[in-house]
Design a protein around this motif. Structure first.
Motif, PDB file in Angstrom:
ATOM      1  N   ILE A  12       3.473-130.254  27.427  1.00  0.00           N
ATOM      2  CA  ILE A  12       4.384-129.736  28.447  1.00  0.00           C
ATOM      3  C   ILE A  12       3.590-129.190  29.624  1.00  0.00           C
ATOM      4  CG2 ILE A  12       6.249-128.111  28.940  1.00  0.00           C
ATOM      5  CD1 ILE A  12       7.019-130.330  26.978  1.00  0.00           C
ATOM      6  N   CYS A 206       4.110-122.371  29.753  1.00  0.00           N
ATOM      7  CA  CYS A 206       4.323-123.554  28.909  1.00  0.00           C
ATOM      8  C   CYS A 206       3.582-123.350  27.587  1.00  0.00           C
ATOM      9  CB  CYS A 206       3.803-124.814  29.605  1.00  0.00           C
ATOM     10  SG  CYS A 206       4.493-125.137  31.234  1.00  0.00           S
ATOM     11  N   ASN A 329       8.807-123.204  30.736  1.00  0.00           N
ATOM     12  CA  ASN A 329       9.110-124.571  30.298  1.00  0.00           C
ATOM     13  C   ASN A 329       8.639-124.647  28.851  1.00  0.00           C
ATOM     14  OD1 ASN A 329       9.711-127.261  30.105  1.00  0.00           O
ATOM     15  ND2 ASN A 329       8.204-127.971  31.597  1.00  0.00           N
ATOM     16  N   HIS A 332      10.810-126.731  23.000  1.00  0.00           N
ATOM     17  CA  HIS A 332      11.267-128.117  22.787  1.00  0.00           C
ATOM     18  C   HIS A 332      11.397-128.476  21.311  1.00  0.00           C
ATOM     19  CE1 HIS A 332       9.696-127.918  26.866  1.00  0.00           C
ATOM     20  NE2 HIS A 332      10.362-129.008  27.143  1.00  0.00           N
ATOM     21  N   ALA A 340       8.964-134.313  27.045  1.00  0.00           N
ATOM     22  CA  ALA A 340       7.954-133.782  27.966  1.00  0.00           C
ATOM     23  C   ALA A 340       8.002-134.386  29.372  1.00  0.00           C
ATOM     24  CB  ALA A 340       6.558-133.939  27.365  1.00  0.00           C
TER      25      ALA A 340
END
Length: 375
Positions: A12, A206, A329, A332, A340
């Protein structure tokens, strides 16, 4: 020229850095260990969520964009670096999915190619299959990427740019507003934990499974938790299996060199990354039940990684509440490699004020999703 600091050097962070650098931003990446060695390296690299119809539309939106973009990304990185991330467009066979009708409705709604195949057709596609399913689903558009090579290619590409710099073994411990609209990032570097301060116009966090702990230092609650996943690698010959095979939540992934990846566990063990004999035995049992010929194939690796678990599996992408220049961010969960490219593009769009590839509202860190279950 905008200066951006990115905290975290996984897939990411690296792809977000690439998006920003290609837009002319000056990017400094801070990584607490070495680049690309956590969940991004450890994952299987399937370019689709498992059982994608069970995810919400925000995950599907990012996954669809990324799936369309992956061939171009891998091709460009190969041209730039000579490193082939080995995107294998092999398709996915899903054996005995419990809710096939739901899956087919989802595929029709989202214009995805998915067919129901009888067991005999599946056996013809995979002659070495010993699971003998009565029927299954075929998703021809699903492939896999060799994620360690993808990470190497991204790092090599970024290091060619004069706009990019990296500080490894730099553990970020805090953020403070600085003069004007800038932001200070405090970090501890090296074995001596020397205190250093960096400054930029904007900062993007990230940091995967470590995001919650980091952002708690500035009073922001992002419910991302580490979820361990263990994997095995068989040194198989090319052609033993031809497609990704998914059964009972476990999968076999064929690499282009014939090696087969087996995964994966879902373990809530905090930040404990050690592999276990129980997990290895369980993964072997699943692998042998799908393809018994694997009993004669040596296992050459057993590893684990910490996924960034998040409510509903929807990542947090956007400006943090209460801040003008601190973004996130992260979160996930099982789909970092899948999502990504899209989440990096969306993050760059938000930071740079560009037109957005998807509606950013579902990923907004200000939206409270803490009551939703992990997915």
């Amino acid at each position: 020229m905008s200066e951006v600091i990115i905290v975290g050097g996984g897939i990411i962070g690296l792809l977000t850095a690439r998006e920003l650098v290609q837009s002319g931003a000056q990017v400094r990446l801070l990584e607490q260990s070495t680049l690309g060695q956590e969940a991004s390296w450890a994952g299987g690299g399937i370019v689709s969520p498992l059982y994608p119809w069970t995810y919400s539309d925000p995950v599907t939106a990012l996954a669809s964009w990324a799936q369309d973009y992956y061939p171009e990304l891998v091709s460009r990185l190969y041209q730039e670096t000579g490193i082939n991330a080995e995107l294998n467009a092999c398709g996915l066979l899903m054996l005995d999915a419990p809710d096939e009708d739901d899956a087919l409705r989802w595929a029709e709604t989202h214009n995805k190619s998915m067919q129901r195949y009888p067991g005999a057709d599946i056996q013809a596609m995979e002659p070495n299959l010993t699971a003998h399913p009565q029927q299954g689903l075929w998703m021809p558009y699903v492939g896999n990427v060799r994620n360690p090579r993808l990470l190497k290619a991204l790092i090599a590409s970024l290091q060619q740019s004069p706009l990019f710099s990296v500080e490894t073994h730099s553990r970020v411990v805090g953020f403070e507003p600085s003069r004007g609209e800038r932001l200070q990032v405090q970090a501890k570097q090296g074995k001596s934990a020397k205190q250093v301060v960096f400054e930029a116009d904007r900062v993007v966090v990230c940091s995967g499974a470590w995001t919650r702990q980091l952002l708690e230092s500035v009073g922001v609650e992002i419910p991302v938790v580490p979820v361990r996943g263990q994997m095995l690698l068989f040194e198989a010959r090319p052609g033993l299996i031809n497609h990704i095979i998914l059964r009972q939540g476990k999968y076999l992934i064929p690499r282009l060199d014939g090696h087969i990846v087996v995964g994966s566990t879902l373990e809530h063990t905090g930040f404990e990354k050690a592999t276990t004999a129980d997990a290895k035995a369980m993964l072997l049992q699943h692998a042998y039940s799908m393809v018994s010929a694997l009993k004669e194939v040596p296992v050459v690796a057993h590893w684990s990684g910490l996924r960034p678990g998040s409510p509903a599996g929807i990542p947090y992408i956007g400006l943090l509440p209460g801040w003008r220049n601190l973004y996130v961010n992260a979160g996930h969960f099982r789909n970092g490699l899948v999502l990504a490219p899209a989440s990096a593009r969306l993050m760059a769009d938000i930071v740079l004020g560009r037109d957005l590839i998807v509606d950013p509202t579902p990923y907004d860190p200000a939206v409270d999703r803490s009551s939703e279950p992990m997915h």
